[in-house]
Motif scaffolding. Structure first.
Motif, PDB file in Angstrom:
ATOM      1  N   LEU A 276     -18.500 -17.984  14.366  1.00 12.25           N
ATOM      2  CA  LEU A 276     -17.673 -16.794  14.174  1.00 12.25           C
ATOM      3  C   LEU A 276     -18.128 -15.611  15.014  1.00 12.25           C
ATOM      4  O   LEU A 276     -17.470 -14.568  15.033  1.00 12.25           O
ATOM      5  CB  LEU A 276     -17.661 -16.401  12.695  1.00 12.25           C
ATOM      6  CG  LEU A 276     -17.207 -17.486  11.708  1.00 12.25           C
ATOM      7  CD1 LEU A 276     -17.228 -16.950  10.283  1.00 12.25           C
ATOM      8  CD2 LEU A 276     -15.835 -18.029  12.060  1.00 12.25           C
ATOM      9  N   ALA A 277     -19.248 -15.770  15.717  1.00 12.88           N
ATOM     10  CA  ALA A 277     -19.736 -14.685  16.565  1.00 12.88           C
ATOM     11  C   ALA A 277     -18.833 -14.540  17.780  1.00 12.88           C
ATOM     12  O   ALA A 277     -18.451 -15.530  18.407  1.00 12.88           O
ATOM     13  CB  ALA A 277     -21.170 -14.965  17.001  1.00 12.88           C
ATOM     14  N   ARG A 278     -18.471 -13.324  18.126  1.00 12.79           N
ATOM     15  CA  ARG A 278     -17.570 -13.092  19.246  1.00 12.79           C
ATOM     16  C   ARG A 278     -18.271 -13.325  20.579  1.00 12.79           C
ATOM     17  O   ARG A 278     -19.427 -12.971  20.761  1.00 12.79           O
ATOM     18  CB  ARG A 278     -17.058 -11.651  19.228  1.00 12.79           C
ATOM     19  CG  ARG A 278     -15.979 -11.384  18.227  1.00 12.79           C
ATOM     20  CD  ARG A 278     -15.289 -10.051  18.482  1.00 12.79           C
ATOM     21  NE  ARG A 278     -16.189  -8.899  18.410  1.00 12.79           N
ATOM     22  CZ  ARG A 278     -16.637  -8.228  19.460  1.00 12.79           C
ATOM     23  NH1 ARG A 278     -16.295  -8.579  20.682  1.00 12.79           N
ATOM     24  NH2 ARG A 278     -17.447  -7.198  19.297  1.00 12.79           N
ATOM     25  N   SER A 279     -17.532 -13.928  21.522  1.00 11.18           N
ATOM     26  CA  SER A 279     -18.014 -14.007  22.898  1.00 11.18           C
ATOM     27  C   SER A 279     -16.968 -13.414  23.836  1.00 11.18           C
ATOM     28  O   SER A 279     -16.989 -13.653  25.041  1.00 11.18           O
ATOM     29  CB  SER A 279     -18.314 -15.462  23.287  1.00 11.18           C
ATOM     30  OG  SER A 279     -17.162 -16.263  23.190  1.00 11.18           O
ATOM     31  N   SER A 280     -16.030 -12.664  23.262  1.00 10.98           N
ATOM     32  CA  SER A 280     -14.987 -11.995  24.049  1.00 10.98           C
ATOM     33  C   SER A 280     -14.694 -10.653  23.391  1.00 10.98           C
ATOM     34  O   SER A 280     -15.335 -10.281  22.403  1.00 10.98           O
ATOM     35  CB  SER A 280     -13.725 -12.858  24.107  1.00 10.98           C
ATOM     36  OG  SER A 280     -13.179 -13.009  22.815  1.00 10.98           O
ATOM     37  N   GLU A 281     -13.723  -9.935  23.932  1.00  6.16           N
ATOM     38  CA  GLU A 281     -13.331  -8.661  23.343  1.00  6.16           C
ATOM     39  C   GLU A 281     -12.781  -8.890  21.933  1.00  6.16           C
ATOM     40  O   GLU A 281     -12.226  -9.952  21.640  1.00  6.16           O
ATOM     41  CB  GLU A 281     -12.257  -7.992  24.208  1.00  6.16           C
ATOM     42  CG  GLU A 281     -12.760  -7.509  25.549  1.00  6.16           C
ATOM     43  CD  GLU A 281     -13.819  -6.430  25.401  1.00  6.16           C
ATOM     44  OE1 GLU A 281     -13.584  -5.476  24.633  1.00  6.16           O
ATOM     45  OE2 GLU A 281     -14.870  -6.557  26.046  1.00  6.16           O
ATOM     46  N   PRO A 282     -12.951  -7.922  21.027  1.00  5.06           N
ATOM     47  CA  PRO A 282     -12.450  -8.111  19.660  1.00  5.06           C
ATOM     48  C   PRO A 282     -10.934  -8.239  19.610  1.00  5.06           C
ATOM     49  O   PRO A 282     -10.226  -7.820  20.528  1.00  5.06           O
ATOM     50  CB  PRO A 282     -12.927  -6.842  18.942  1.00  5.06           C
ATOM     51  CG  PRO A 282     -13.146  -5.846  20.013  1.00  5.06           C
ATOM     52  CD  PRO A 282     -13.604  -6.618  21.203  1.00  5.06           C
ATOM     53  N   ALA A 283     -10.457  -8.841  18.542  1.00  4.41           N
ATOM     54  CA  ALA A 283      -9.019  -9.017  18.354  1.00  4.41           C
ATOM     55  C   ALA A 283      -8.317  -7.662  18.337  1.00  4.41           C
ATOM     56  O   ALA A 283      -8.856  -6.683  17.799  1.00  4.41           O
ATOM     57  CB  ALA A 283      -8.756  -9.760  17.050  1.00  4.41           C
ATOM     58  N   LYS A 284      -7.131  -7.645  18.913  1.00  2.00           N
ATOM     59  CA  LYS A 284      -6.347  -6.413  18.943  1.00  2.00           C
ATOM     60  C   LYS A 284      -4.972  -6.681  18.332  1.00  2.00           C
ATOM     61  O   LYS A 284      -4.374  -7.734  18.569  1.00  2.00           O
ATOM     62  CB  LYS A 284      -6.188  -5.908  20.373  1.00  2.00           C
ATOM     63  CG  LYS A 284      -7.484  -5.477  21.037  1.00  2.00           C
ATOM     64  CD  LYS A 284      -7.218  -4.966  22.431  1.00  2.00           C
ATOM     65  CE  LYS A 284      -8.505  -4.462  23.096  1.00  2.00           C
ATOM     66  NZ  LYS A 284      -9.500  -5.533  23.276  1.00  2.00           N
ATOM     67  N   GLU A 285      -4.491  -5.739  17.586  1.00  4.90           N
ATOM     68  CA  GLU A 285      -3.165  -5.871  16.985  1.00  4.90           C
ATOM     69  C   GLU A 285      -2.120  -5.983  18.076  1.00  4.90           C
ATOM     70  O   GLU A 285      -2.118  -5.214  19.038  1.00  4.90           O
ATOM     71  CB  GLU A 285      -2.872  -4.664  16.090  1.00  4.90           C
ATOM     72  CG  GLU A 285      -1.635  -4.824  15.238  1.00  4.90           C
ATOM     73  CD  GLU A 285      -1.522  -3.768  14.160  1.00  4.90           C
ATOM     74  OE1 GLU A 285      -0.590  -3.876  13.336  1.00  4.90           O
ATOM     75  OE2 GLU A 285      -2.365  -2.832  14.135  1.00  4.90           O
ATOM     76  N   GLY A 286      -1.244  -6.966  17.933  1.00  3.58           N
ATOM     77  CA  GLY A 286      -0.213  -7.186  18.928  1.00  3.58           C
ATOM     78  C   GLY A 286      -0.594  -8.186  19.990  1.00  3.58           C
ATOM     79  O   GLY A 286       0.268  -8.698  20.707  1.00  3.58           O
ATOM     80  N   THR A 287      -1.893  -8.493  20.122  1.00  4.18           N
ATOM     81  CA  THR A 287      -2.359  -9.479  21.096  1.00  4.18           C
ATOM     82  C   THR A 287      -2.778 -10.767  20.418  1.00  4.18           C
ATOM     83  O   THR A 287      -2.491 -11.864  20.900  1.00  4.18           O
ATOM     84  CB  THR A 287      -3.553  -8.928  21.907  1.00  4.18           C
ATOM     85  OG1 THR A 287      -3.149  -7.746  22.588  1.00  4.18           O
ATOM     86  CG2 THR A 287      -4.045  -9.948  22.924  1.00  4.18           C
ATOM     87  N   PHE A 288      -3.441 -10.641  19.287  1.00  7.14           N
ATOM     88  CA  PHE A 288      -3.902 -11.808  18.531  1.00  7.14           C
ATOM     89  C   PHE A 288      -2.670 -12.503  17.944  1.00  7.14           C
ATOM     90  O   PHE A 288      -1.927 -11.922  17.153  1.00  7.14           O
ATOM     91  CB  PHE A 288      -4.842 -11.343  17.418  1.00  7.14           C
ATOM     92  CG  PHE A 288      -5.667 -12.436  16.795  1.00  7.14           C
ATOM     93  CD1 PHE A 288      -6.915 -12.761  17.291  1.00  7.14           C
ATOM     94  CD2 PHE A 288      -5.189 -13.142  15.704  1.00  7.14           C
ATOM     95  CE1 PHE A 288      -7.685 -13.759  16.701  1.00  7.14           C
ATOM     96  CE2 PHE A 288      -5.936 -14.145  15.116  1.00  7.14           C
ATOM     97  CZ  PHE A 288      -7.192 -14.459  15.617  1.00  7.14           C
ATOM     98  N   GLY A 289      -2.437 -13.763  18.346  1.00  8.99           N
ATOM     99  CA  GLY A 289      -1.198 -14.447  18.017  1.00  8.99           C
ATOM    100  C   GLY A 289      -0.940 -14.688  16.538  1.00  8.99           C
ATOM    101  O   GLY A 289       0.072 -14.240  15.989  1.00  8.99           O
ATOM    102  N   PRO A 290      -1.834 -15.398  15.840  1.00  5.24           N
ATOM    103  CA  PRO A 290      -1.569 -15.719  14.431  1.00  5.24           C
ATOM    104  C   PRO A 290      -1.524 -14.474  13.557  1.00  5.24           C
ATOM    105  O   PRO A 290      -2.327 -13.551  13.716  1.00  5.24           O
ATOM    106  CB  PRO A 290      -2.760 -16.608  14.053  1.00  5.24           C
ATOM    107  CG  PRO A 290      -3.290 -17.134  15.344  1.00  5.24           C
ATOM    108  CD  PRO A 290      -3.056 -16.046  16.328  1.00  5.24           C
ATOM    109  N   ARG A 291      -0.589 -14.455  12.620  1.00  7.14           N
ATOM    110  CA  ARG A 291      -0.530 -13.347  11.662  1.00  7.14           C
ATOM    111  C   ARG A 291      -1.577 -13.523  10.571  1.00  7.14           C
ATOM    112  O   ARG A 291      -1.944 -12.573   9.879  1.00  7.14           O
ATOM    113  CB  ARG A 291       0.867 -13.298  11.021  1.00  7.14           C
ATOM    114  CG  ARG A 291       1.995 -13.096  12.022  1.00  7.14           C
ATOM    115  CD  ARG A 291       2.119 -11.647  12.439  1.00  7.14           C
ATOM    116  NE  ARG A 291       2.435 -10.788  11.319  1.00  7.14           N
ATOM    117  CZ  ARG A 291       3.666 -10.573  10.871  1.00  7.14           C
ATOM    118  NH1 ARG A 291       4.695 -11.196  11.435  1.00  7.14           N
ATOM    119  NH2 ARG A 291       3.885  -9.745   9.874  1.00  7.14           N
TER     120      ARG A 291
END
Length: 263
Positions: free
Chosen positions: A167-182
């Motif tokens: 679960l550790a991020r290796s990219s930019e954090p999720a952004k509203e409108g970009t992250f596909g799954p609701r």
């Protein structure tokens, strides 16, 4: 016609229907640049019409029987499952040091990691049984981290679930409108030293900020790899199969997928 005869006829018809329903599986060779990748496709040949397609991203062991079994079970549940290959040439191992090397090679260039995922996605949506507007992903261990990163980077995914996933991020954090799954489903072990509770809390905070509903299920006694019957063979103290958590986590996945896709 007697009641007994009716029962026998009904049973015969049910048996005939079961015989016609058959999960087909096939190896698919595809490429990312010059790298040959070897995936595994599974679908119910008797099902009519297009249906959701689900990518399966393997553990750090590679695209082995565990990942392929998940694709087959997805096919039995009414989906098209595609166990993809992140390492190339279908490489897999049972040795932790080899697994670490495979992961390091596959992730050293984020562009390559993304390209290998997209190559698999292209294969899945090209299948005639697949509704290309209904694509999901499930990831185990290393594969959970890959799934999350690809969703963060805007891949067209409607569903995402992880099992004892990184679960550790290796990219930019999720952004509203970009992250596909609701919404996403995260299933983790309370006794998993590789996915500490701090990682879980950080993911929940990240998803909330992005407007994504994250359902986290923790199996208190489960260790890392709790869905893999071969986990205990690795000789690592933090890994162990947990049959109860395995069964329940799969049931929870199917409920989640039904809520997302309506089937």
């Amino acid at each position: 016609m007697t009641r007994t005869t009716v029962t026998i006829v009904a049973a015969a018809l049910a048996t005939a229907g079961a015989a016609r329903a058959e999960v087909k599986t096939q190896e698919i060779e595809y490429r990312q640049g010059d790298t040959v990748l070897k995936g595994f496709l599974a679908y119910d040949d008797a099902a009519k019409g297009k249906r959701p397609g689900i990518l399966v991203v393997h553990e750090w062991w590679g695209n082995n029987a565990h990942a392929r079994n998940a694709a087959t079970k997805l096919a039995k549940a009414g989906y098209v499952g595609f166990a993809l290959d992140m390492f190339g040439e279908g490489k897999s191992t049972t040795h932790p040091e080899d697994a670490k090397a495979f992961v390091a090679e596959a992730t050293k260039d984020p562009a390559v990691k993304k390209a290998r995922f997209e190559a698999a996605l292209e294969q899945l949506v090209a299948q005639p049984q697949v509704d290309r507007e209904k694509i999901g992903v499930i990831g185990y261990c290393f594969g959970g981290g890959v799934a999350l990163d690809m969703a963060r980077e805007g891949e067209p995914l409607k569903a995402l679930a992880t099992f004892h996933g990184s679960l550790a991020r290796s990219s930019e954090p999720a952004k509203e409108g970009t992250f596909g799954p609701r919404s996403i489903l995260v299933q983790t072990g309370g006794a998993d030293p590789m996915v500490p509770k701090e990682q879980v809390a950080a993911l929940e905070k990240e998803m909330k900020a992005a407007g994504v509903k994250a359902r986290v299920i923790t199996y208190p006694a489960a260790k890392h790899g709790f869905t893999n019957p071969d986990a205990d063979k690795a000789g690592m103290a933090g890994l162990a199969y947990d049959a109860k958590a395995d069964r329940r986590s799969w049931d929870e996945l199917l409920k989640y997928l039904k809520a997302v896709f309506g089937r």
